[in-house]
Design a protein around this motif. Structure first.
Motif, PDB file in Angstrom:
ATOM      1  N   PHE A  29     -39.998 116.488  -5.911  1.00 34.13           N
ATOM      2  CA  PHE A  29     -39.769 115.989  -4.548  1.00 34.13           C
ATOM      3  C   PHE A  29     -39.310 117.118  -3.626  1.00 34.13           C
ATOM      4  CE2 PHE A  29     -38.803 111.352  -6.009  1.00 34.13           C
ATOM      5  CZ  PHE A  29     -40.134 111.177  -6.328  1.00 34.13           C
ATOM      6  N   GLY A  30     -38.444 118.002  -4.127  1.00 36.14           N
ATOM      7  CA  GLY A  30     -38.022 119.157  -3.337  1.00 36.14           C
ATOM      8  C   GLY A  30     -39.197 120.060  -3.014  1.00 36.14           C
ATOM      9  N   ALA A  31     -40.109 120.209  -3.980  1.00 38.10           N
ATOM     10  CA  ALA A  31     -41.312 121.026  -3.756  1.00 38.10           C
ATOM     11  C   ALA A  31     -42.201 120.408  -2.693  1.00 38.10           C
ATOM     12  CB  ALA A  31     -42.085 121.187  -5.065  1.00 38.10           C
ATOM     13  N   ALA A  32     -42.299 119.097  -2.688  1.00 40.34           N
ATOM     14  CA  ALA A  32     -43.129 118.429  -1.678  1.00 40.34           C
ATOM     15  C   ALA A  32     -42.588 118.689  -0.273  1.00 40.34           C
ATOM     16  CB  ALA A  32     -43.192 116.929  -1.964  1.00 40.34           C
ATOM     17  N   ILE A  33     -41.278 118.673  -0.140  1.00 42.10           N
ATOM     18  CA  ILE A  33     -40.677 118.949   1.168  1.00 42.10           C
ATOM     19  C   ILE A  33     -40.842 120.421   1.521  1.00 42.10           C
ATOM     20  CG2 ILE A  33     -38.504 119.015   2.463  1.00 42.10           C
ATOM     21  CD1 ILE A  33     -37.634 116.553   0.779  1.00 42.10           C
ATOM     22  N   GLY A  34     -40.574 121.294   0.574  1.00 44.36           N
ATOM     23  CA  GLY A  34     -40.635 122.726   0.832  1.00 44.36           C
ATOM     24  C   GLY A  34     -42.043 123.257   1.027  1.00 44.36           C
ATOM     25  N   HIS A  49     -36.172 124.769  -1.016  1.00 45.14           N
ATOM     26  CA  HIS A  49     -36.068 123.312  -1.045  1.00 45.14           C
ATOM     27  C   HIS A  49     -36.002 122.774  -2.473  1.00 45.14           C
ATOM     28  CE1 HIS A  49     -37.042 123.747   3.189  1.00 45.14           C
ATOM     29  NE2 HIS A  49     -36.595 122.516   3.335  1.00 45.14           N
ATOM     30  N   ILE A  50     -36.726 123.400  -3.382  1.00 46.86           N
ATOM     31  CA  ILE A  50     -36.627 123.000  -4.789  1.00 46.86           C
ATOM     32  C   ILE A  50     -35.204 123.212  -5.296  1.00 46.86           C
ATOM     33  CG2 ILE A  50     -37.307 123.620  -7.151  1.00 46.86           C
ATOM     34  CD1 ILE A  50     -40.126 124.172  -6.057  1.00 46.86           C
ATOM     35  N   GLY A 120     -31.493 117.900  -0.086  1.00 46.87           N
ATOM     36  CA  GLY A 120     -30.232 117.611  -0.773  1.00 46.87           C
ATOM     37  C   GLY A 120     -30.050 116.123  -1.003  1.00 46.87           C
ATOM     38  N   ALA A 121     -30.368 115.330   0.008  1.00 47.75           N
ATOM     39  CA  ALA A 121     -30.249 113.873  -0.129  1.00 47.75           C
ATOM     40  C   ALA A 121     -31.235 113.339  -1.161  1.00 47.75           C
ATOM     41  CB  ALA A 121     -30.489 113.203   1.226  1.00 47.75           C
ATOM     42  N   VAL A 122     -32.440 113.893  -1.177  1.00 49.76           N
ATOM     43  CA  VAL A 122     -33.444 113.479  -2.158  1.00 49.76           C
ATOM     44  C   VAL A 122     -32.963 113.826  -3.569  1.00 49.76           C
ATOM     45  CG1 VAL A 122     -35.773 114.007  -3.020  1.00 49.76           C
ATOM     46  CG2 VAL A 122     -35.413 113.512  -0.597  1.00 49.76           C
ATOM     47  N   ALA A 137     -38.171 108.853   0.832  1.00 50.39           N
ATOM     48  CA  ALA A 137     -37.656 109.886   1.737  1.00 50.39           C
ATOM     49  C   ALA A 137     -38.572 111.109   1.728  1.00 50.39           C
ATOM     50  CB  ALA A 137     -36.232 110.278   1.342  1.00 50.39           C
ATOM     51  N   THR A 138     -39.089 111.471   0.561  1.00 53.19           N
ATOM     52  CA  THR A 138     -40.019 112.591   0.464  1.00 53.19           C
ATOM     53  C   THR A 138     -41.311 112.279   1.202  1.00 53.19           C
ATOM     54  OG1 THR A 138     -39.079 113.218  -1.666  1.00 53.19           O
ATOM     55  CG2 THR A 138     -41.261 114.102  -1.142  1.00 53.19           C
ATOM     56  N   LEU A 139     -41.831 111.097   1.022  1.00 49.71           N
ATOM     57  CA  LEU A 139     -43.041 110.676   1.720  1.00 49.71           C
ATOM     58  C   LEU A 139     -42.825 110.683   3.231  1.00 49.71           C
ATOM     59  CD1 LEU A 139     -45.946 109.533   1.552  1.00 49.71           C
ATOM     60  CD2 LEU A 139     -44.901 107.252   1.437  1.00 49.71           C
ATOM     61  N   ALA A 140     -41.721 110.118   3.680  1.00 46.39           N
ATOM     62  CA  ALA A 140     -41.409 110.094   5.109  1.00 46.39           C
ATOM     63  C   ALA A 140     -41.263 111.509   5.661  1.00 46.39           C
ATOM     64  CB  ALA A 140     -40.133 109.292   5.363  1.00 46.39           C
TER      65      ALA A 140
END
Length: 166
Positions: A29-34, A49-50, A120-122, A137-140
């Motif tokens: 999920f961190g990778a998806a955001i980053g 982000h990871i 961090g929240a994820v 949250a990651t999708l959003a």
């Protein structure tokens, strides 16, 4: 030998395969955001982000486990897992604030800082076992950063052009 194994792998409230799955989930999920930040070539990208999501997950897992530790069972010791959430929030906010720069009358890095805070929240969500919250949250975040970012760029308006693309 058995004592060494017992010391390395103490009994946990959350089974080890679940702990591993949560940590891998936080990484993904961190990778998806980053990935979006990396795509736009920002300093805080994929790896940052990871690491933020994974660290938050680890703190969440430690908070869960610390409540059940025999050494903390004394009445004199009070464990409050909510303090871990507060500490992670404050720590990630500090990192995110470092990404924000005010230069020549323009604010830059605000979206990247917000993405780190969300990572961090994820991580906390996944670490505490709330997979749906972490996933949504990651999708959003992906929708906001990537899709809305593209939309703002096409229109020539919004924070993505003014704040991030310089």
């Amino acid at each position: 030998m058995e004592q060494i194994v017992a010391d390395l792998f103490p009994n946990t409230q959350v089974p080890y395969p679940v702990i591993l799955a949560r940590m891998v989930g936080a990484i993904l999920f961190g990778a998806a955001i980053g990935a979006e930040r990396e795509y736009r070539d920002h300093a805080a990208g994929l790896r940052t982000h990871i690491l933020v999501a994974l660290a938050a997950c680890v703190f969440a897992l430690l908070a869960l486990e610390s409540v059940h530790m025999a050494s903390f069972s004394d009445e004199q010791v009070r464990i409050d897992p909510l303090r871990v959430v507060e500490a992670v929030t404050a720590g990630v906010a500090f990192l995110a604030a470092g990404m924000i720069v005010f230069s020549r009358g323009e604010v830059r890095g605000l979206t990247t800082g917000a993405g780190m805070w969300l990572a961090g929240a994820v991580g906390l969500s996944v670490g505490l076992g709330y997979w749906f919250i972490g996933f949504f949250a990651t999708l959003a975040c992906f929708i906001v950063l990537f899709i809305l970012g593209k939309f703002e760029t096409r229109l020539g308006v919004g924070s993505s052009k003014e704040e991030e693309d310089k």
